[in-house]
Write a protein that holds these residues in place. Structure first.
Motif, PDB file in Angstrom:
ATOM      1  N   ASP A  88      -1.000  -8.025  -3.961  1.00 60.05           N
ATOM      2  CA  ASP A  88      -2.000  -7.022  -4.323  1.00 60.05           C
ATOM      3  C   ASP A  88      -1.429  -5.646  -4.015  1.00 60.05           C
ATOM      4  OD1 ASP A  88      -3.843  -9.024  -4.978  1.00 60.05           O
ATOM      5  OD2 ASP A  88      -4.594  -9.116  -2.917  1.00 60.05           O
ATOM      6  N   THR A  89      -1.678  -4.695  -4.907  1.00 64.89           N
ATOM      7  CA  THR A  89      -1.175  -3.338  -4.726  1.00 64.89           C
ATOM      8  C   THR A  89      -2.338  -2.381  -4.510  1.00 64.89           C
ATOM      9  OG1 THR A  89       0.640  -3.879  -6.229  1.00 64.89           O
ATOM     10  CG2 THR A  89       0.307  -1.555  -5.744  1.00 64.89           C
ATOM     11  N   TYR A  90      -2.195  -1.537  -3.519  1.00 64.63           N
ATOM     12  CA  TYR A  90      -3.189  -0.500  -3.218  1.00 64.63           C
ATOM     13  C   TYR A  90      -2.472   0.843  -3.240  1.00 64.63           C
ATOM     14  CZ  TYR A  90      -5.796  -4.537  -1.552  1.00 64.63           C
ATOM     15  OH  TYR A  90      -6.426  -5.756  -1.478  1.00 64.63           O
ATOM     16  N   HIS A  91      -3.127   1.853  -3.796  1.00 65.88           N
ATOM     17  CA  HIS A  91      -2.498   3.167  -3.888  1.00 65.88           C
ATOM     18  C   HIS A  91      -3.122   4.167  -2.916  1.00 65.88           C
ATOM     19  CE1 HIS A  91      -0.030   1.733  -7.087  1.00 65.88           C
ATOM     20  NE2 HIS A  91      -1.089   1.317  -7.746  1.00 65.88           N
ATOM     21  N   ALA A  92      -3.913   3.647  -1.988  1.00 66.37           N
ATOM     22  CA  ALA A  92      -4.505   4.474  -0.934  1.00 66.37           C
ATOM     23  C   ALA A  92      -4.872   3.569   0.236  1.00 66.37           C
ATOM     24  CB  ALA A  92      -5.745   5.200  -1.449  1.00 66.37           C
ATOM     25  N   GLY A  93      -4.680   4.096   1.431  1.00 65.12           N
ATOM     26  CA  GLY A  93      -5.015   3.331   2.621  1.00 65.12           C
ATOM     27  C   GLY A  93      -6.487   2.967   2.686  1.00 65.12           C
ATOM     28  N   GLU A  94      -7.334   3.864   2.188  1.00 62.38           N
ATOM     29  CA  GLU A  94      -8.779   3.616   2.201  1.00 62.38           C
ATOM     30  C   GLU A  94      -9.131   2.378   1.382  1.00 62.38           C
ATOM     31  OE1 GLU A  94      -7.955   8.020   2.409  1.00 62.38           O
ATOM     32  OE2 GLU A  94      -7.345   6.404   1.092  1.00 62.38           O
ATOM     33  N   ALA A  95      -8.441   2.200   0.267  1.00 62.97           N
ATOM     34  CA  ALA A  95      -8.723   1.045  -0.591  1.00 62.97           C
ATOM     35  C   ALA A  95      -8.412  -0.257   0.130  1.00 62.97           C
ATOM     36  CB  ALA A  95      -7.916   1.139  -1.892  1.00 62.97           C
ATOM     37  N   LEU A  96      -7.317  -0.274   0.858  1.00 66.60           N
ATOM     38  CA  LEU A  96      -6.965  -1.466   1.638  1.00 66.60           C
ATOM     39  C   LEU A  96      -7.977  -1.704   2.751  1.00 66.60           C
ATOM     40  CD1 LEU A  96      -5.032  -3.786   2.416  1.00 66.60           C
ATOM     41  CD2 LEU A  96      -3.658  -2.105   3.658  1.00 66.60           C
ATOM     42  N   LEU A  97      -8.374  -0.648   3.409  1.00 64.21           N
ATOM     43  CA  LEU A  97      -9.307  -0.793   4.533  1.00 64.21           C
ATOM     44  C   LEU A  97     -10.728  -1.137   4.089  1.00 64.21           C
ATOM     45  CD1 LEU A  97      -8.106   2.032   6.924  1.00 64.21           C
ATOM     46  CD2 LEU A  97      -7.721  -0.438   7.112  1.00 64.21           C
ATOM     47  N   GLU A  98     -11.061  -0.904   2.815  1.00 60.99           N
ATOM     48  CA  GLU A  98     -12.379  -1.304   2.308  1.00 60.99           C
ATOM     49  C   GLU A  98     -12.590  -2.809   2.429  1.00 60.99           C
ATOM     50  OE1 GLU A  98     -13.010   0.125  -1.650  1.00 60.99           O
ATOM     51  OE2 GLU A  98     -13.052   2.222  -1.011  1.00 60.99           O
ATOM     52  N   LEU A  99     -11.488  -3.554   2.520  1.00 62.54           N
ATOM     53  CA  LEU A  99     -11.596  -5.008   2.687  1.00 62.54           C
ATOM     54  C   LEU A  99     -12.152  -5.378   4.052  1.00 62.54           C
ATOM     55  CD1 LEU A  99      -8.126  -6.091   1.254  1.00 62.54           C
ATOM     56  CD2 LEU A  99     -10.349  -6.225   0.107  1.00 62.54           C
ATOM     57  N   GLY A 100     -12.109  -4.450   4.997  1.00 64.77           N
ATOM     58  CA  GLY A 100     -12.575  -4.732   6.352  1.00 64.77           C
ATOM     59  C   GLY A 100     -11.785  -5.872   6.961  1.00 64.77           C
ATOM     60  N   ILE A 101     -12.477  -6.838   7.503  1.00 68.48           N
ATOM     61  CA  ILE A 101     -11.818  -7.984   8.124  1.00 68.48           C
ATOM     62  C   ILE A 101     -11.029  -8.797   7.093  1.00 68.48           C
ATOM     63  CG2 ILE A 101     -13.715  -9.618   7.941  1.00 68.48           C
ATOM     64  CD1 ILE A 101     -12.917 -10.353  10.947  1.00 68.48           C
ATOM     65  N   GLY A 102     -11.336  -8.603   5.819  1.00 61.16           N
ATOM     66  CA  GLY A 102     -10.616  -9.290   4.754  1.00 61.16           C
ATOM     67  C   GLY A 102      -9.135  -8.934   4.700  1.00 61.16           C
ATOM     68  N   CYS A 129       0.855  -1.184   0.000  1.00 58.22           N
ATOM     69  CA  CYS A 129       0.000   0.000   0.000  1.00 58.22           C
ATOM     70  C   CYS A 129       0.893   1.236   0.000  1.00 58.22           C
ATOM     71  CB  CYS A 129      -0.916  -0.023   1.221  1.00 58.22           C
ATOM     72  SG  CYS A 129      -2.123   1.325   1.245  1.00 58.22           S
ATOM     73  N   ASP A 130       0.951   1.914  -1.153  1.00 55.96           N
ATOM     74  CA  ASP A 130       1.808   3.085  -1.315  1.00 55.96           C
ATOM     75  C   ASP A 130       1.208   3.954  -2.412  1.00 55.96           C
ATOM     76  OD1 ASP A 130       3.988   4.884  -1.990  1.00 55.96           O
ATOM     77  OD2 ASP A 130       5.313   3.477  -0.946  1.00 55.96           O
ATOM     78  N   ASP A 131       1.067   5.249  -2.161  1.00 51.03           N
ATOM     79  CA  ASP A 131       0.479   6.130  -3.167  1.00 51.03           C
ATOM     80  C   ASP A 131       1.456   6.518  -4.270  1.00 51.03           C
ATOM     81  OD1 ASP A 131       1.991   7.789  -1.551  1.00 51.03           O
ATOM     82  OD2 ASP A 131       0.447   9.329  -1.339  1.00 51.03           O
ATOM     83  N   ASP A 132       2.713   6.166  -4.126  1.00 48.23           N
ATOM     84  CA  ASP A 132       3.710   6.372  -5.176  1.00 48.23           C
ATOM     85  C   ASP A 132       3.698   5.117  -6.059  1.00 48.23           C
ATOM     86  OD1 ASP A 132       6.017   6.428  -6.753  1.00 48.23           O
ATOM     87  OD2 ASP A 132       7.283   7.245  -5.159  1.00 48.23           O
ATOM     88  N   CYS A 133       3.015   5.195  -7.183  1.00 49.60           N
ATOM     89  CA  CYS A 133       2.831   4.024  -8.058  1.00 49.60           C
ATOM     90  C   CYS A 133       4.156   3.423  -8.508  1.00 49.60           C
ATOM     91  CB  CYS A 133       1.992   4.393  -9.273  1.00 49.60           C
ATOM     92  SG  CYS A 133       0.335   4.926  -8.855  1.00 49.60           S
ATOM     93  N   PHE A 134       5.133   4.277  -8.833  1.00 46.17           N
ATOM     94  CA  PHE A 134       6.430   3.787  -9.277  1.00 46.17           C
ATOM     95  C   PHE A 134       7.102   2.978  -8.178  1.00 46.17           C
ATOM     96  CE2 PHE A 134      11.056   4.306  -9.574  1.00 46.17           C
ATOM     97  CZ  PHE A 134      11.278   3.708 -10.805  1.00 46.17           C
ATOM     98  N   PHE A 135       7.124   3.516  -6.954  1.00 47.82           N
ATOM     99  CA  PHE A 135       7.767   2.792  -5.863  1.00 47.82           C
ATOM    100  C   PHE A 135       6.992   1.523  -5.512  1.00 47.82           C
ATOM    101  CE2 PHE A 135       8.658   1.549  -1.555  1.00 47.82           C
ATOM    102  CZ  PHE A 135      10.039   1.462  -1.589  1.00 47.82           C
ATOM    103  N   ALA A 136       5.671   1.578  -5.549  1.00 47.74           N
ATOM    104  CA  ALA A 136       4.862   0.395  -5.240  1.00 47.74           C
ATOM    105  C   ALA A 136       5.209  -0.752  -6.182  1.00 47.74           C
ATOM    106  CB  ALA A 136       3.375   0.727  -5.315  1.00 47.74           C
ATOM    107  N   GLU A 137       5.387  -0.447  -7.473  1.00 53.80           N
ATOM    108  CA  GLU A 137       5.760  -1.487  -8.440  1.00 53.80           C
ATOM    109  C   GLU A 137       7.178  -1.991  -8.199  1.00 53.80           C
ATOM    110  OE1 GLU A 137       3.865  -3.202 -10.654  1.00 53.80           O
ATOM    111  OE2 GLU A 137       2.285  -2.141  -9.577  1.00 53.80           O
ATOM    112  N   LYS A 138       8.078  -1.086  -7.839  1.00 48.64           N
ATOM    113  CA  LYS A 138       9.455  -1.491  -7.524  1.00 48.64           C
ATOM    114  C   LYS A 138       9.460  -2.435  -6.326  1.00 48.64           C
ATOM    115  CE  LYS A 138      13.853   0.329  -5.853  1.00 48.64           C
ATOM    116  NZ  LYS A 138      14.596   1.517  -5.432  1.00 48.64           N
ATOM    117  N   LEU A 139       8.735  -2.079  -5.272  1.00 44.53           N
ATOM    118  CA  LEU A 139       8.662  -2.909  -4.072  1.00 44.53           C
ATOM    119  C   LEU A 139       8.027  -4.258  -4.394  1.00 44.53           C
ATOM    120  CD1 LEU A 139       9.073  -3.271  -1.048  1.00 44.53           C
ATOM    121  CD2 LEU A 139       6.897  -2.083  -0.674  1.00 44.53           C
ATOM    122  N   LYS A 140       6.972  -4.241  -5.172  1.00 45.87           N
ATOM    123  CA  LYS A 140       6.313  -5.480  -5.583  1.00 45.87           C
ATOM    124  C   LYS A 140       7.297  -6.380  -6.332  1.00 45.87           C
ATOM    125  CE  LYS A 140       2.341  -7.075  -8.299  1.00 45.87           C
ATOM    126  NZ  LYS A 140       1.168  -6.639  -9.079  1.00 45.87           N
ATOM    127  N   GLY A 141       8.097  -5.798  -7.204  1.00 44.97           N
ATOM    128  CA  GLY A 141       9.095  -6.565  -7.948  1.00 44.97           C
ATOM    129  C   GLY A 141      10.155  -7.177  -7.052  1.00 44.97           C
TER     130      GLY A 141
END
Length: 142
Positions: free
Chosen positions: A35-49, A7-19
């Protein structure tokens, strides 16, 4: 199968870290999904998931909801899922103790790749998938 969230809003760094995480897991022959998320809210939408993940890598400085808030909300659901803070600033190092993070990685550190490998070793130990390397010497003869 290991499931990792980045989970990182810097898309370039998120892809680097994923790699880098992918390379580590492939090298050690783990089956995984990242799985990559570019906002904390998107990750938290999973709730208990969110507890489905074997590890969550969180940037601290994000646009709307920072990684500290995201970690706090994840900890309300699970104390077990390993969380790694990945950031450019050491300012929040002590905050990690409040949320029992497994590591605090600095993005701009010259040793980032080595630090990530050590971090992944710690994550694998925490989730019960430690990497064990053995060396065998074979000698010919009767």
């Amino acid at each position: 199968m290991l499931r990792i969230a980045v989970c990182d809003d810097d898309c370039f760094f998120a892809e680097k870290l994923k790699g880098l995480i992918s390379a580590y897991l492939k090298e050690n022959r783990f089956k995984f999904e990242i799985d990559t998320y570019h906002a904390g809210e998107a990750l938290l939408e999973l709730g208990i998931g969110a507890v489905q993940y074997s590890a969550i890598f969180l940037d601290i400085h994000m646009e709307k909801m920072d990684g500290i808030t995201v970690a706090k909300k994840i900890r309300e659901v699970s104390k077990e899922v390993p969380i790694v803070f990945v950031t450019e600033h050491a300012d929040y190092l002590l905050e990690g103790y409040r949320f029992s993070i497994i590591r605090y990685l600095l993005k701009n550190n010259a040793d980032f790749k080595d630090n990530l490998r050590e971090c992944m070793d710690a994550v694998m130990d925490k989730v019960g998938c430690s990497v064990e390397k053995r060396k065998f010497n074979f000698h010919e003869g009767s």
